[in-house]
Design a protein around this motif. Structure first.
Motif, short mmCIF file in Angstrom:
data_model
loop_
_atom_site.label_atom_id
_atom_site.label_comp_id
_atom_site.label_asym_id
_atom_site.label_seq_id
_atom_site.Cartn_x
_atom_site.Cartn_y
_atom_site.Cartn_z
N LEU A 172 29.94 -28.98 -5.41
CA LEU A 172 29.58 -27.81 -6.46
C LEU A 172 28.34 -27.18 -5.57
CD1 LEU A 172 29.45 -29.03 -10.04
CD2 LEU A 172 30.85 -27.22 -8.99
N PRO A 173 28.20 -25.86 -5.65
CA PRO A 173 27.31 -24.99 -4.90
C PRO A 173 26.07 -25.34 -5.92
CG PRO A 173 28.79 -23.28 -6.00
CD PRO A 173 29.26 -24.90 -5.93
N ASN A 174 24.80 -25.67 -5.14
CA ASN A 174 23.73 -26.00 -5.87
C ASN A 174 22.81 -24.76 -5.79
OD1 ASN A 174 23.22 -28.08 -7.45
ND2 ASN A 174 21.85 -29.18 -5.88
N VAL A 175 22.46 -24.17 -7.00
CA VAL A 175 21.46 -23.08 -7.14
C VAL A 175 19.91 -23.82 -7.17
CG1 VAL A 175 20.43 -21.24 -8.20
CG2 VAL A 175 23.03 -21.49 -7.90
N GLU A 176 19.18 -23.51 -6.30
CA GLU A 176 17.72 -24.12 -6.44
C GLU A 176 16.89 -23.06 -7.19
OE1 GLU A 176 16.27 -26.96 -5.10
OE2 GLU A 176 18.34 -27.57 -4.01
N TYR A 177 16.73 -23.25 -8.29
CA TYR A 177 16.05 -22.21 -9.38
C TYR A 177 14.58 -22.15 -8.73
CZ TYR A 177 20.38 -22.29 -11.96
OH TYR A 177 21.67 -22.06 -12.39
N PRO A 230 18.18 -27.71 -14.91
CA PRO A 230 18.90 -28.68 -13.96
C PRO A 230 20.16 -27.82 -13.26
CG PRO A 230 19.73 -28.83 -16.35
CD PRO A 230 18.47 -27.84 -16.14
N SER A 231 20.46 -28.44 -12.29
CA SER A 231 21.66 -27.76 -11.38
C SER A 231 22.95 -28.00 -12.07
CB SER A 231 21.81 -28.51 -10.06
OG SER A 231 21.97 -29.74 -10.07
N MET A 280 30.89 -37.89 -20.57
CA MET A 280 30.99 -38.24 -22.21
C MET A 280 32.11 -37.70 -22.72
SD MET A 280 26.99 -36.17 -22.91
CE MET A 280 25.54 -37.48 -22.87
N GLN A 281 32.68 -36.39 -22.63
CA GLN A 281 33.94 -35.99 -23.14
C GLN A 281 34.92 -35.57 -21.88
OE1 GLN A 281 34.14 -36.77 -26.05
NE2 GLN A 281 31.90 -37.21 -26.68
N GLY A 282 34.43 -35.70 -20.68
CA GLY A 282 35.42 -35.47 -19.52
C GLY A 282 35.41 -34.02 -19.31
N PHE A 283 34.35 -33.30 -19.80
CA PHE A 283 34.14 -31.60 -19.40
C PHE A 283 33.46 -31.57 -18.24
CE2 PHE A 283 36.07 -30.03 -23.32
CZ PHE A 283 36.70 -28.97 -22.86
N SER A 284 33.73 -30.54 -17.56
CA SER A 284 32.91 -30.25 -16.35
C SER A 284 32.37 -28.67 -16.36
CB SER A 284 33.11 -30.56 -15.16
OG SER A 284 33.65 -31.97 -14.90
N LEU A 285 31.30 -28.48 -15.73
CA LEU A 285 31.14 -27.07 -15.45
C LEU A 285 31.73 -26.69 -14.32
CD1 LEU A 285 27.53 -26.47 -16.74
CD2 LEU A 285 29.38 -26.33 -18.07
N LEU A 286 32.24 -25.49 -13.88
CA LEU A 286 32.67 -25.07 -12.81
C LEU A 286 32.02 -23.59 -12.85
CD1 LEU A 286 36.30 -25.96 -12.09
CD2 LEU A 286 34.25 -26.92 -11.28
N PRO A 287 31.32 -23.18 -11.31
CA PRO A 287 30.82 -21.99 -11.14
C PRO A 287 31.57 -20.81 -11.19
CG PRO A 287 30.65 -23.14 -9.36
CD PRO A 287 31.40 -23.93 -10.16
N VAL A 288 31.39 -19.65 -11.59
CA VAL A 288 32.23 -18.47 -11.57
C VAL A 288 31.10 -17.35 -11.33
CG1 VAL A 288 34.16 -18.75 -12.88
CG2 VAL A 288 32.26 -18.01 -14.05
N VAL A 292 22.94 -18.31 -17.06
CA VAL A 292 22.78 -20.01 -17.24
C VAL A 292 22.23 -20.56 -18.36
CG1 VAL A 292 20.54 -20.14 -15.77
CG2 VAL A 292 22.33 -21.95 -15.80
N VAL A 293 21.32 -19.60 -19.03
CA VAL A 293 20.79 -19.95 -20.50
C VAL A 293 21.80 -20.16 -21.52
CG1 VAL A 293 19.17 -19.27 -22.12
CG2 VAL A 293 18.49 -19.14 -20.00
N HIS A 294 22.65 -19.14 -21.45
CA HIS A 294 23.59 -19.32 -22.62
C HIS A 294 24.74 -20.29 -22.43
CE1 HIS A 294 27.14 -17.69 -24.94
NE2 HIS A 294 27.88 -18.00 -23.91
N GLU A 295 25.05 -20.49 -20.93
CA GLU A 295 26.10 -21.63 -20.64
C GLU A 295 25.45 -22.92 -20.87
OE1 GLU A 295 28.60 -20.05 -20.02
OE2 GLU A 295 28.45 -18.74 -18.51
N TYR A 296 24.06 -23.36 -20.56
CA TYR A 296 23.64 -24.39 -20.87
C TYR A 296 23.14 -24.90 -22.39
CZ TYR A 296 22.87 -25.43 -15.84
OH TYR A 296 22.93 -25.87 -14.53
#
Ligand SMILES: [Fe+2]
Length: 276
Positions: A51-56, A98-99, A110-118, A156-160
């Motif tokens: 996964l591409p890692n954004v360093e905030y 967090p990244s 936990m439930q098998g879900f992962s985030l993928l970047p778009v 990222v605020v909305h997603e997280y």
């Protein structure tokens, strides 16, 4: 998110980032460059790659802390019980963003879900079908630092804050997955119905709980402005077929919302509708 509170799926554009003239970052070349760099990372990403890692950076971390300082109290006031439980199960560090890698390392077991970047907004079918594979397409960029409580698009605020606790929660993860499974067998007309119902429930749902209106929708839970305004919106009767016919406006605060009679009814009715 506030006006234009789109849930990370509607629209079709955005190769590299084009900000509208009224976007808080429109006249900020440093912000635009940052957005483009993060979008380019997502565009280059292919399944199976790390996964591409954004360093905030420090400014983005400041926005994250500012957002939490405001949202925390609002969540205690208006978030439904299940969301507050979900946040206990998946607590965020309110000081450090967090990244995706760090989020997924905790979320996936936990439930098998992962985030993928778009890079930005994607077509409803694409967004929904990925849910069927327990993949949640999400943006990584941060809103502009001049308006920490406002963003005209999902960030990222909305997603997280809006989505991740729910994806760690067995019942809401199941609901997201059920939307995906329904999408996998849907024609174009049904996709339109699915995305509208997703909007009015998973993104902007409110419900009755212990005699009060509470929020379960990610678009409200991640938006200071929406949380302050949802009580004044027009509250419509819980009716999934009405939602399926009701086009939504992602460019402004929501002027009407559908009220589920309870958390249990929301979940049961949605599952039945999605599996019909
Ligand atoms: Fe969303």
């Amino acid at each position: 998110m506030e006006p234009s509170n789109s849930p990370g799926f509607s629209g079709a554009r955005i190769e590299l980032v084009q900000l509208e003239r009224d976007h808080p970052g429109f006249n900020d070349p440093v912000y635009r460059e940052r957005r483009n760099a993060i979008a380019a990372m997502a565009q280059r990403y292919r399944e199976g790659d790390p996964l591409p890692n954004v360093e905030y950076d420090a400014d983005e971390q400041t926005v994250w802390r500012t957002v939490w300082a405001e949202l925390d109290a609002e969540h205690r006031r208006v978030a439904c019980r299940a969301y507050r439980q979900a946040c206990e199960r998946y607590p965020f560090d309110h000081h450090t963003i967090p990244s995706f890698r760090e989020v997924n390392a905790r979320l996936q077991p936990m439930q098998g879900f992962s985030l993928l970047p778009v890079a930005g907004l994607v077509q409803p079918r694409v967004f929904l079908e990925e849910l069927g594979a327990r993949r949640f397409l999400a943006t990584q960029y941060m809103r502009h630092g001049s308006t920490p409580l406002y963003t005209p698009e999902p960030d990222v605020v909305h997603e997280y804050i809006g989505h991740v606790p729910w994806l760690a929660h067995a019942e809401l993860a199941e609901l997201n997955h059920a939307f995906g499974q329904a999408a996998l067998r849907a024609d174009a007309r049904r996709i339109e119905a699915l995305i509208r119902v997703y909007w009015y429930t998973i993104e902007f749902g409110i419900l009755q709980e212990e005699g009060a209106l509470k929020v379960y929708g990610a678009g409200i839970l991640s938006s200071f402005g929406e949380m302050r305004r949802f009580a004044d919106a027009e509250h419509r009767t819980w009716d999934l077929e009405a939602m399926a016919d009701d086009d939504f406006d992602p460019t402004d605060y929501q002027d009407h919302l559908y009220v589920a009679p309870s958390y249990a009814r929301m979940r049961e009715d949605l599952l039945a509708w999605l599996r019909a």
